[in-house]
Write a protein that holds these residues in place. Structure first.
Motif, PDB file in Angstrom:
ATOM      1  N   VAL A 158       0.835  -1.201   0.000  1.00 56.29           N
ATOM      2  CA  VAL A 158       0.000   0.000   0.000  1.00 56.29           C
ATOM      3  C   VAL A 158       0.869   1.251   0.000  1.00 56.29           C
ATOM      4  CG1 VAL A 158      -1.590   1.377   1.433  1.00 56.29           C
ATOM      5  CG2 VAL A 158      -2.057  -1.041   1.018  1.00 56.29           C
ATOM      6  N   ARG A 159       1.949   1.232   0.774  1.00 55.75           N
ATOM      7  CA  ARG A 159       2.852   2.373   0.821  1.00 55.75           C
ATOM      8  C   ARG A 159       3.460   2.652  -0.564  1.00 55.75           C
ATOM      9  NH1 ARG A 159       3.583   2.732   6.079  1.00 55.75           N
ATOM     10  NH2 ARG A 159       4.081   0.527   6.347  1.00 55.75           N
ATOM     11  N   LEU A 160       3.885   1.575  -1.220  1.00 58.69           N
ATOM     12  CA  LEU A 160       4.435   1.728  -2.565  1.00 58.69           C
ATOM     13  C   LEU A 160       3.383   2.263  -3.535  1.00 58.69           C
ATOM     14  CD1 LEU A 160       6.504  -1.583  -2.941  1.00 58.69           C
ATOM     15  CD2 LEU A 160       7.412   0.736  -2.648  1.00 58.69           C
ATOM     16  N   ALA A 161       2.181   1.731  -3.449  1.00 60.81           N
ATOM     17  CA  ALA A 161       1.107   2.138  -4.358  1.00 60.81           C
ATOM     18  C   ALA A 161       0.741   3.601  -4.152  1.00 60.81           C
ATOM     19  CB  ALA A 161      -0.116   1.247  -4.150  1.00 60.81           C
ATOM     20  N   GLU A 162       0.704   4.047  -2.900  1.00 57.84           N
ATOM     21  CA  GLU A 162       0.385   5.447  -2.624  1.00 57.84           C
ATOM     22  C   GLU A 162       1.427   6.375  -3.237  1.00 57.84           C
ATOM     23  OE1 GLU A 162      -2.216   5.708   1.454  1.00 57.84           O
ATOM     24  OE2 GLU A 162      -0.045   5.486   1.681  1.00 57.84           O
TER      25      GLU A 162
END
Length: 272
Positions: free
Chosen positions: A185-189
């Motif tokens: 999720v951190r990467l996607a954000e």
């Protein structure tokens, strides 16, 4: 059948309400939020651990930790107060060694079941918890109708302690999946993808997991994930210690153990 209940809170309170809705007599000790809700459902309050144990055919423990169980049963005298042929049902996720310690110290004729659950308050209210139960199969059968008021999947998984072992393995895998989902999720954000969209799309793809699907739920964010972190810190540490004591190779989960160590900050906070 006289039921005693210690440990309310969001889950225990719902369990008591399900028992009462099925017509069972329940007395509760007001530990954790929910006493007013439980008594409104017809549960009788009790102000002493030992008194509650002494009047119970089945005593349920739904508290946070091994230390709390030891305090209630040993330091507060609940264990020795239990009547002959009564049963303790342990809903607390903890060490199998603690369940064994309780069984060793219990009065003759008292049965112990470790009945760890998977699910939350919504699952309890819907009667769809999963239970992993260790202990004597004969001791489970009289308790089964009570458990069926809030659990739809009841698995007897072996001798005492095995319920704890299987739940710890479950939580170790869940913690690993949640760690990986949070990092994804951190990467996607960083690439401009909203977490809910990521969870929705990958949740229907080969990368799906229960942990990732949580991010599709309203209000479940990287910050909100910290609400469940203390439980995973406790359970991951207990799982790793239990496995190491059994001489099991848990190196594959070392990163998970490091990620959920109590003395480290989560990545979302550490990068601020």
């Amino acid at each position: 059948m006289r039921i005693g209940w210690i440990g309310l809170g969001g889950i225990g309170t719902q369990m008591v309400k399900r028992l009462r809705a099925a017509g069972h007599d329940v007395a509760v000790y007001g530990r954790g939020a929910g006493l007013d809700e439980a008594t409104a459902a017809g549960a009788a309050p009790c102000s002493s651990y030992a008194q509650l144990a002494g009047q119970s055919d089945i005593l349920f423990l739904c508290v946070y930790s091994d230390a709390q169980m030891i305090d209630i049963l040993f330091d507060q005298g609940a264990l020795t107060a239990l009547p002959p042929a009564s049963t303790i049902v342990i809903h607390t996720t903890g060490s199998p060694a603690t369940a064994q310690r309780i069984a060793t110290a219990a009065p003759d004729g008292v049965h112990i079941l470790d009945a760890c659950f998977s699910g939350g308050p919504t699952d309890v209210a819907a009667g769809r918890l999963t239970l992993m139960i260790g202990g004597e199969a004969e001791a489970l059968e009289p308790v089964r109708p009570l458990l069926e008021t809030y659990a739809s999947h009841i698995h007897h998984v072996g001798p005492l302690g095995h319920g704890q072992m299987l739940k710890l393995l479950n939580n170790l895998l869940f913690a690993t999946n949640l760690m990986n989902a949070a990092e994804l999720v951190r990467l996607a954000e960083q690439q401009g993808f909203p977490p809910a969209l990521l969870a929705q799309v990958i949740g229907a793809s080969s990368g799906a997991s229960y942990a990732l699907n949580l991010f599709a739920s309203p209000g479940f964010t990287l910050a909100a994930m910290e609400n469940i972190r203390p439980y995973l810190e406790k359970d991951v540490a207990t799982a790793m210690t239990t496995a190491q004591e059994a001489s099991l190779d848990v190196n594959a989960f070392k990163r998970t153990a490091d990620y959920f160590r109590r003395d480290t900050q989560p990545a979302a906070q550490a990068t601020k």
